[in-house]
Design an enzyme around this catalytic site. Structure first.
Site, PDB file in Angstrom:
ATOM      1  CE1 TYR A  92       0.981   6.653  -2.579  1.00 52.48           C
ATOM      2  CE2 TYR A  92      -1.092   7.471  -3.444  1.00 52.48           C
ATOM      3  CZ  TYR A  92      -0.249   6.362  -3.043  1.00 52.48           C
ATOM      4  OH  TYR A  92      -0.874   5.271  -3.481  1.00 52.48           O
ATOM      5  CB  VAL A 107      -3.812   0.002 -10.117  1.00 50.69           C
ATOM      6  CG1 VAL A 107      -3.928  -0.840  -8.809  1.00 50.69           C
ATOM      7  CG2 VAL A 107      -3.675   1.411 -10.149  1.00 50.69           C
ATOM      8  CE1 TYR A 129       0.842  -2.742  -3.348  1.00 50.98           C
ATOM      9  CE2 TYR A 129      -0.091  -3.848  -5.530  1.00 50.98           C
ATOM     10  CZ  TYR A 129       0.747  -2.681  -4.490  1.00 50.98           C
ATOM     11  OH  TYR A 129       0.998  -1.526  -5.543  1.00 50.98           O
ATOM     12  CE  LYS A 137       2.166   2.912  -3.013  1.00 53.59           C
ATOM     13  NZ  LYS A 137       0.931   2.218  -3.613  1.00 53.59           N
ATOM     14  CB  SER A 182       2.093   0.919  -6.600  1.00 51.83           C
ATOM     15  OG  SER A 182       0.743   1.452  -6.069  1.00 51.83           O
TER      16      SER A 182
HETATM   17  N1  GLN Z   1      -2.034   5.599  -7.075  1.00 50.57           N
HETATM   18  C1  GLN Z   1      -2.652   4.304  -6.710  1.00 50.57           C
HETATM   19  C2  GLN Z   1      -3.284   4.631  -5.390  1.00 50.57           C
HETATM   20  O1  GLN Z   1      -2.893   5.046  -4.616  1.00 50.57           O
HETATM   21  C3  GLN Z   1      -1.728   3.228  -6.770  1.00 50.57           C
HETATM   22  C4  GLN Z   1      -2.166   1.873  -6.271  1.00 50.57           C
HETATM   23  C5  GLN Z   1      -1.343   0.765  -7.061  1.00 50.57           C
HETATM   24  O2  GLN Z   1      -0.816   1.128  -8.234  1.00 50.57           O
HETATM   25  N2  GLN Z   1      -1.536  -0.351  -6.500  1.00 50.57           N
HETATM   26  O3  GLN Z   1      -4.473   3.965  -5.382  1.00 50.57           O
END
Ligand code: GLN
Length: 304
Positions: free
Chosen positions: A188, A258, A240, A66, A63
């Protein structure tokens, strides 16, 4: 400030704390990582970089990517993006669907999964070859061509991505996705599968500490105003439902993934990236949080 010495000392100190985290397993390819990896890298806007541990090893940035997608989308369509994505912290896990139906398919912010999926939809509408151009954009920010998608991670997530598919379909039912659902998911998953080192991430994020400008050639990638606003979004939404705790304990805008990475920005000063794969209950690196808390305390460099 002797950053190298401080980083080495804190890396050592944090390594002595028992790691209470767990490696993410819902994307099976991520489970393969050596969970003892622990790297830290800091780069300053005066063009100095420091590092300790596994800071030059590639990991799945997940993420954290993003932020790259958001930056490119803002560069392409500017404030129009905010008609389709809000800028409020969600207070919910990164993949929660709960608010999305109540809020009629408008994601709370661009740094949770639903928001990043809308960002991907924008990139598909605006770019001729979105995967290639997104990768080139990240390579440009990092001033490094040796950055790539990891296709094994991408495929693993595609195979298990039922919840992300639910997000895109729900948003499409509210007319907030213009392109084909599978195409949006594909971009994505590619974006999430980007692999970078701590050092590469610190370099790539320096534009947000440097008013939107690349350090090595002064190119203005985004305006200072957009850079400021991305930092505000990172501060309030980057971790988050742990964004408040991160601001409270670390005091910097920070973005996690993650894969166990966290990037934190001190505007007009430095970027620091920490990687340790075991995650706390909120999906953020256990050691990463601990390290960054100690780091801003020791260097008295929280933004508050
Ligand atoms: N690729 C992961 C997902 O879509 C990214 C989530 C993350 O890094 N928090 O669940």
């Amino acid at each position: 400030m002797n950053y190298q010495k401080i980083i080495e000392k804190l890396h050592h100190d944090v390594n002595t704390i028992p790691d209470e985290g767990v490696v993410a397993s819902y994307i099976p390819a991520l489970k393969k990582v050596d969970s003892t990896k622990f790297g830290v890298s800091l780069c300053t806007i005066t063009n100095e970089c420091f590092g300790e541990g596994n800071f030059e090893e590639k990991f799945s940035i997940q993420s954290i990517s993003k932020v790259f997608g958001l930056t490119l989308a803002l560069k392409l369509i500017g404030t129009k993006l905010w008609n389709r994505v809000d800028v409020e912290p969600s207070g919910d896990p990164f993949n929660s669907l709960v608010q999305l139906e109540f809020e009629k398919g408008i994601p709370r912010n661009p740094l949770i999964n639903s928001g990043a999926l809308v960002v991907c939809d924008v990139l598909i509408s605006e770019l001729e070859n979105p995967k290639k151009e997104l990768l080139q954009f990240v390579q440009k920010l990092a001033n490094n061509k040796n950055i790539n998608y990891n296709l094994e991670v991408m495929q693993s997530e595609t195979k298990h991505g039922f919840k992300n598919a639910a997000h895109v379909n729900l948003m499409k039912s509210f007319n907030n996705i213009n392109n084909n659902v599978d195409e949006v998911l594909d971009l994505y998953y590619h974006m999430c599968s980007l692999e970078m080192t701590c050092l590469e991430l610190s370099n790539a994020f320096l534009i947000f500490a440097n008013g939107g400008k690349l350090l090595h050639n002064n190119e203005q990638i985004i305006t200072a105003r957009i850079s400021k606003r991305i930092n505000a979004t990172i501060l309030t939404c980057g971790l988050y439902d742990e964004a408040g705790e991160f601001a409270f304990r670390v005091g910097l805008p920070g973005k996690s993934g993650v894969g166990g990475g966290i990037v934190a920005i001190h505007p007009n000063n430095y970027v620091i990236t920490v990687w340790s794969p075991k995650l706390n209950a909120k999906g953020n690196s256990f050691k990463g949080m601990n390290f960054l808390e100690k780091f801003t305390t020791e260097t008295a460099s929280s933004i508050f």
